[in-house]
Design a protein around this motif. Structure first.
Motif, mmCIF file in Angstrom:
data_model
loop_
_atom_site.group_PDB
_atom_site.id
_atom_site.type_symbol
_atom_site.label_atom_id
_atom_site.label_comp_id
_atom_site.label_asym_id
_atom_site.label_seq_id
_atom_site.Cartn_x
_atom_site.Cartn_y
_atom_site.Cartn_z
ATOM 1 N N ILE A 1 0.868 -1.157 0.130
ATOM 2 C CA ILE A 1 -0.159 0.103 -0.110
ATOM 3 C C ILE A 1 0.808 1.313 -0.055
ATOM 4 O O ILE A 1 1.359 1.700 1.052
ATOM 5 C CB ILE A 1 -0.994 -0.069 1.167
ATOM 6 C CG1 ILE A 1 -1.762 -1.249 1.274
ATOM 7 C CG2 ILE A 1 -1.891 1.251 1.058
ATOM 8 C CD1 ILE A 1 -2.580 -1.501 2.445
ATOM 9 N N PRO A 2 0.977 1.770 -1.112
ATOM 10 C CA PRO A 2 1.928 3.072 -1.254
ATOM 11 C C PRO A 2 1.640 4.267 -0.177
ATOM 12 O O PRO A 2 2.505 5.066 -0.152
ATOM 13 C CB PRO A 2 2.018 3.367 -2.848
ATOM 14 C CG PRO A 2 0.649 2.787 -3.220
ATOM 15 C CD PRO A 2 0.434 1.562 -2.435
ATOM 16 N N GLU A 3 0.488 4.141 0.035
ATOM 17 C CA GLU A 3 -0.218 5.299 0.862
ATOM 18 C C GLU A 3 0.367 5.388 2.430
ATOM 19 O O GLU A 3 0.234 6.320 3.072
ATOM 20 C CB GLU A 3 -1.652 5.650 0.754
ATOM 21 C CG GLU A 3 -2.181 6.018 -0.382
ATOM 22 C CD GLU A 3 -2.323 5.056 -1.513
ATOM 23 O OE1 GLU A 3 -2.628 5.232 -2.792
ATOM 24 O OE2 GLU A 3 -2.230 3.696 -0.935
ATOM 25 N N ILE A 4 0.967 4.222 2.794
ATOM 26 C CA ILE A 4 1.340 3.867 4.226
ATOM 27 C C ILE A 4 2.824 4.168 3.993
ATOM 28 O O ILE A 4 3.782 3.650 3.549
ATOM 29 C CB ILE A 4 0.852 2.531 4.561
ATOM 30 C CG1 ILE A 4 -0.387 2.289 4.691
ATOM 31 C CG2 ILE A 4 1.819 2.225 5.961
ATOM 32 C CD1 ILE A 4 -0.793 0.996 5.077
ATOM 33 N N ASN A 5 3.139 5.264 4.775
ATOM 34 C CA ASN A 5 4.670 5.646 4.807
ATOM 35 C C ASN A 5 5.560 4.898 5.774
ATOM 36 O O ASN A 5 6.666 4.658 5.691
ATOM 37 C CB ASN A 5 4.709 7.374 4.960
ATOM 38 C CG ASN A 5 4.194 8.000 4.083
ATOM 39 O OD1 ASN A 5 4.026 7.511 2.706
ATOM 40 N ND2 ASN A 5 3.397 9.062 4.411
ATOM 41 N N HIS A 6 4.982 4.811 7.004
ATOM 42 C CA HIS A 6 5.569 4.357 8.017
ATOM 43 C C HIS A 6 4.376 3.820 9.077
ATOM 44 O O HIS A 6 3.327 4.326 9.085
ATOM 45 C CB HIS A 6 6.660 5.255 8.941
ATOM 46 C CG HIS A 6 7.357 4.594 9.803
ATOM 47 N ND1 HIS A 6 8.387 3.697 9.791
ATOM 48 C CD2 HIS A 6 7.043 4.756 11.397
ATOM 49 C CE1 HIS A 6 8.796 3.306 11.053
ATOM 50 N NE2 HIS A 6 7.843 4.096 12.171
ATOM 51 N N THR B 1 0.192 8.108 7.202
ATOM 52 C CA THR B 1 -0.219 7.933 5.850
ATOM 53 C C THR B 1 -0.238 9.157 5.053
ATOM 54 O O THR B 1 -0.245 10.262 5.665
ATOM 55 C CB THR B 1 -1.672 7.406 5.615
ATOM 56 O OG1 THR B 1 -2.366 8.428 6.179
ATOM 57 C CG2 THR B 1 -1.902 6.109 6.515
ATOM 58 N N SER B 2 -0.203 9.270 3.533
ATOM 59 C CA SER B 2 -0.287 10.131 2.740
ATOM 60 C C SER B 2 -1.484 9.644 2.013
ATOM 61 O O SER B 2 -1.778 8.624 1.723
ATOM 62 C CB SER B 2 0.877 10.533 2.036
ATOM 63 O OG SER B 2 1.235 9.085 1.237
ATOM 64 N N LEU C 1 -8.370 6.208 5.265
ATOM 65 C CA LEU C 1 -9.095 6.593 6.651
ATOM 66 C C LEU C 1 -8.806 5.339 7.619
ATOM 67 O O LEU C 1 -8.434 4.383 7.348
ATOM 68 C CB LEU C 1 -10.691 6.487 6.421
ATOM 69 C CG LEU C 1 -11.017 7.997 5.210
ATOM 70 C CD1 LEU C 1 -12.552 7.496 4.897
ATOM 71 C CD2 LEU C 1 -10.725 8.990 5.830
ATOM 72 N N GLU C 2 -9.183 5.730 8.847
ATOM 73 C CA GLU C 2 -9.203 4.762 9.852
ATOM 74 C C GLU C 2 -10.026 3.348 9.557
ATOM 75 O O GLU C 2 -9.555 2.210 9.715
ATOM 76 C CB GLU C 2 -9.530 5.303 11.261
ATOM 77 C CG GLU C 2 -8.849 6.198 11.815
ATOM 78 C CD GLU C 2 -9.157 7.836 11.603
ATOM 79 O OE1 GLU C 2 -9.839 7.973 10.533
ATOM 80 O OE2 GLU C 2 -8.647 8.649 12.075
ATOM 81 N N SER C 3 -11.197 3.691 8.935
ATOM 82 C CA SER C 3 -11.918 2.622 8.446
ATOM 83 C C SER C 3 -11.313 1.784 7.544
ATOM 84 O O SER C 3 -11.461 0.493 7.554
ATOM 85 C CB SER C 3 -13.297 2.922 8.243
ATOM 86 O OG SER C 3 -13.306 3.720 7.028
#
Length: 71
Positions: free
Chosen positions: A26-31, A47-48, A52-54
């Motif tokens: 998942i590229p939107e998860i940075n760390h 994230t970037s 969302l949390e959900s």
């Protein structure tokens, strides 16, 4: 950047490895990190984008990881 915080049942290296493989796609998860010394096994996700949390909760539930929003 967003920081999402969750209570989880991530309490062993097997679950950590599963999450690592999953989040790596998942590229939107940075760390991300898990505090397994905390009673709530707190997961923090940076994230970037539009995650969302959900979204995180749904994704982790698919791999049998309990996850609840703490924010």
């Amino acid at each position: 950047m967003n920081i999402l915080v969750f209570k989880t049942d991530i309490d062993n290296t097997h679950k950590l490895a599963s999450i690592n493989n999953f989040f790596a796609q998942i590229p939107e998860i940075n760390h991300w990190s898990v505090d397994m010394e905390d009673i709530d096994n707190v997961l923090r996700v940076e994230t970037s984008g539009d995650i969302l949390e959900s979204n995180i909760i749904d994704l982790l539930n698919k791999i049998d990881v309990y996850c609840q929003d703490l924010a």
